[in-house]
Design an enzyme around this catalytic site. Sequence first.
Site, PDB file in Angstrom:
ATOM      1  N   ASN A 109      51.157 -23.878  54.498  1.00  0.00           N
ATOM      2  CA  ASN A 109      50.554 -23.427  53.242  1.00  0.00           C
ATOM      3  C   ASN A 109      51.017 -21.994  53.014  1.00  0.00           C
ATOM      4  O   ASN A 109      50.529 -21.074  53.661  1.00  0.00           O
ATOM      5  CB  ASN A 109      49.022 -23.509  53.370  1.00  0.00           C
ATOM      6  CG  ASN A 109      48.302 -22.891  52.183  1.00  0.00           C
ATOM      7  OD1 ASN A 109      48.911 -22.594  51.157  1.00  0.00           O
ATOM      8  ND2 ASN A 109      46.995 -22.700  52.324  1.00  0.00           N
ATOM      9  N   LYS A 135      50.562 -20.124  50.523  1.00  0.00           N
ATOM     10  CA  LYS A 135      49.646 -19.331  49.683  1.00  0.00           C
ATOM     11  C   LYS A 135      50.452 -18.567  48.625  1.00  0.00           C
ATOM     12  O   LYS A 135      51.429 -19.108  48.111  1.00  0.00           O
ATOM     13  CB  LYS A 135      48.790 -18.419  50.565  1.00  0.00           C
ATOM     14  CG  LYS A 135      48.096 -19.223  51.676  1.00  0.00           C
ATOM     15  CD  LYS A 135      47.056 -18.457  52.419  1.00  0.00           C
ATOM     16  CE  LYS A 135      46.424 -19.363  53.474  1.00  0.00           C
ATOM     17  NZ  LYS A 135      45.345 -18.739  54.199  1.00  0.00           N
ATOM     18  N   HIS A 175      40.967 -25.838  49.029  1.00  0.00           N
ATOM     19  CA  HIS A 175      41.127 -24.797  50.064  1.00  0.00           C
ATOM     20  C   HIS A 175      39.996 -23.781  49.917  1.00  0.00           C
ATOM     21  O   HIS A 175      39.565 -23.487  48.800  1.00  0.00           O
ATOM     22  CB  HIS A 175      42.493 -24.113  49.909  1.00  0.00           C
ATOM     23  CG  HIS A 175      42.805 -23.219  51.066  1.00  0.00           C
ATOM     24  ND1 HIS A 175      42.284 -21.956  51.172  1.00  0.00           N
ATOM     25  CD2 HIS A 175      43.545 -23.417  52.183  1.00  0.00           C
ATOM     26  CE1 HIS A 175      42.703 -21.425  52.307  1.00  0.00           C
ATOM     27  NE2 HIS A 175      43.473 -22.277  52.940  1.00  0.00           N
ATOM     28  N   GLU A 191      39.957 -20.729  50.006  1.00  0.00           N
ATOM     29  CA  GLU A 191      40.283 -19.592  49.135  1.00  0.00           C
ATOM     30  C   GLU A 191      40.120 -19.956  47.669  1.00  0.00           C
ATOM     31  O   GLU A 191      40.055 -19.070  46.811  1.00  0.00           O
ATOM     32  CB  GLU A 191      41.702 -19.088  49.454  1.00  0.00           C
ATOM     33  CG  GLU A 191      41.708 -18.337  50.773  1.00  0.00           C
ATOM     34  CD  GLU A 191      43.046 -18.305  51.491  1.00  0.00           C
ATOM     35  OE1 GLU A 191      44.089 -18.608  50.875  1.00  0.00           O
ATOM     36  OE2 GLU A 191      43.034 -17.970  52.691  1.00  0.00           O
ATOM     37  N   GLU A 237      39.178 -26.506  58.349  1.00  0.00           N
ATOM     38  CA  GLU A 237      39.535 -25.099  58.420  1.00  0.00           C
ATOM     39  C   GLU A 237      38.275 -24.242  58.394  1.00  0.00           C
ATOM     40  O   GLU A 237      37.754 -23.934  57.308  1.00  0.00           O
ATOM     41  CB  GLU A 237      40.406 -24.715  57.220  1.00  0.00           C
ATOM     42  CG  GLU A 237      41.710 -25.462  57.138  1.00  0.00           C
ATOM     43  CD  GLU A 237      42.760 -24.657  56.384  1.00  0.00           C
ATOM     44  OE1 GLU A 237      43.803 -24.380  56.977  1.00  0.00           O
ATOM     45  OE2 GLU A 237      42.516 -24.271  55.232  1.00  0.00           O
ATOM     46  N   GLY A 293      43.314 -16.680  58.760  1.00  0.00           N
ATOM     47  CA  GLY A 293      43.959 -15.379  58.604  1.00  0.00           C
ATOM     48  C   GLY A 293      43.355 -14.279  59.458  1.00  0.00           C
ATOM     49  O   GLY A 293      43.625 -13.095  59.230  1.00  0.00           O
ATOM     50  N   SER A 345      44.444 -19.725  61.799  1.00  0.00           N
ATOM     51  CA  SER A 345      45.103 -18.928  62.843  1.00  0.00           C
ATOM     52  C   SER A 345      45.858 -19.783  63.862  1.00  0.00           C
ATOM     53  O   SER A 345      45.871 -19.481  65.050  1.00  0.00           O
ATOM     54  CB  SER A 345      44.093 -17.997  63.534  1.00  0.00           C
ATOM     55  OG  SER A 345      43.564 -17.061  62.598  1.00  0.00           O
TER      56      SER A 345
HETATM   57  P1  PGA Z   1      46.150 -19.092  58.564  1.00  0.00           P
HETATM   58  O1  PGA Z   1      45.718 -19.886  57.230  1.00  0.00           O
HETATM   59  O2  PGA Z   1      47.013 -20.035  59.369  1.00  0.00           O
HETATM   60  O3  PGA Z   1      46.913 -17.905  58.073  1.00  0.00           O
HETATM   61  O4  PGA Z   1      44.902 -18.729  59.295  1.00  0.00           O
HETATM   62  C1  PGA Z   1      45.413 -21.260  57.270  1.00  0.00           C
HETATM   63  C2  PGA Z   1      45.040 -21.752  55.890  1.00  0.00           C
HETATM   64  O5  PGA Z   1      44.341 -21.038  55.162  1.00  0.00           O
HETATM   65  O6  PGA Z   1      45.436 -22.864  55.476  1.00  0.00           O
END
Ligand code: PGA
Length: 257
Positions: free
Chosen positions: A9, A11, A95, A97, A169, A175, A216
Amino acid sequence: MRRPILAGNWKMNLGRPAEAADFVRAIRHPLNQIETVDRVLCPPYTALPAVAEALTATAIGVGAQNMHWQDKGAQTGEISPVMLSELCQYVIIGHSERRATASGLESNEAANQKVRAALAHGLTPILCVGENLDQKEGGETDAFVQSQIRQGLAGLTAEQARGCVIAYEPIWAIGTGRAATPADANRLIAMSIRGPISEMFGEPAAQEIRVQYGGSVTPDNIAEFMLMPEIDGALVGGASLKPDFVDLVRRAADTLP
Ligand code: PGA
């Protein structure tokens, strides 16, 4: 045996067509050779055509990061499943976010409409679920994730449910460099993702649906997650933006019997 799926992803990164295509050209050959797992790249909309084009002669899939559920209409700034279906095979839905930030505020109902629209247009939805830190500390994780699953998959047939991908997640792990423990993620997936899916669609569907872990994930910790019986791959954010995403996918594949 469920076939693992590793998805990157991106983003809001690598969204200029030329930079996205350069990155894809640098990783596509070795990534394409890792044939025992499904591999998917999810760039920003602006780079979807360039990425799809760069991946044409490969088995690597392309995914969008969101979409609207309507085919067309007065929805300024939105992208429809009709527009995506020629460019990609997957779409990330709900997601965190998008669910919880000002740019999204996406509800379970919206996520459900998007899941259904994706399936209707031949796209595989990657439905994201997961608790935040307050919910985790308040002991609400299971109830919260179960309700995201029940609402997100409402109204599907068992056949459609089987074709979805779920990404577990935990928001506090995204992140932050602080991944969930593989054992905790494994337990949550069994209890609160496959559990309600079994009640809704039957045990065969619960056993067939693929569930990724996300939050992560790195080349260093992917193997521990892959070795968990309930985890069928990963949704990878930050670590999918670097060429060593190939190492991450290879290490995932190397855990397979
Ligand atoms: P990350 O994000 O691997 O940077 O923690 C995962 C995600 O939000 O899909």
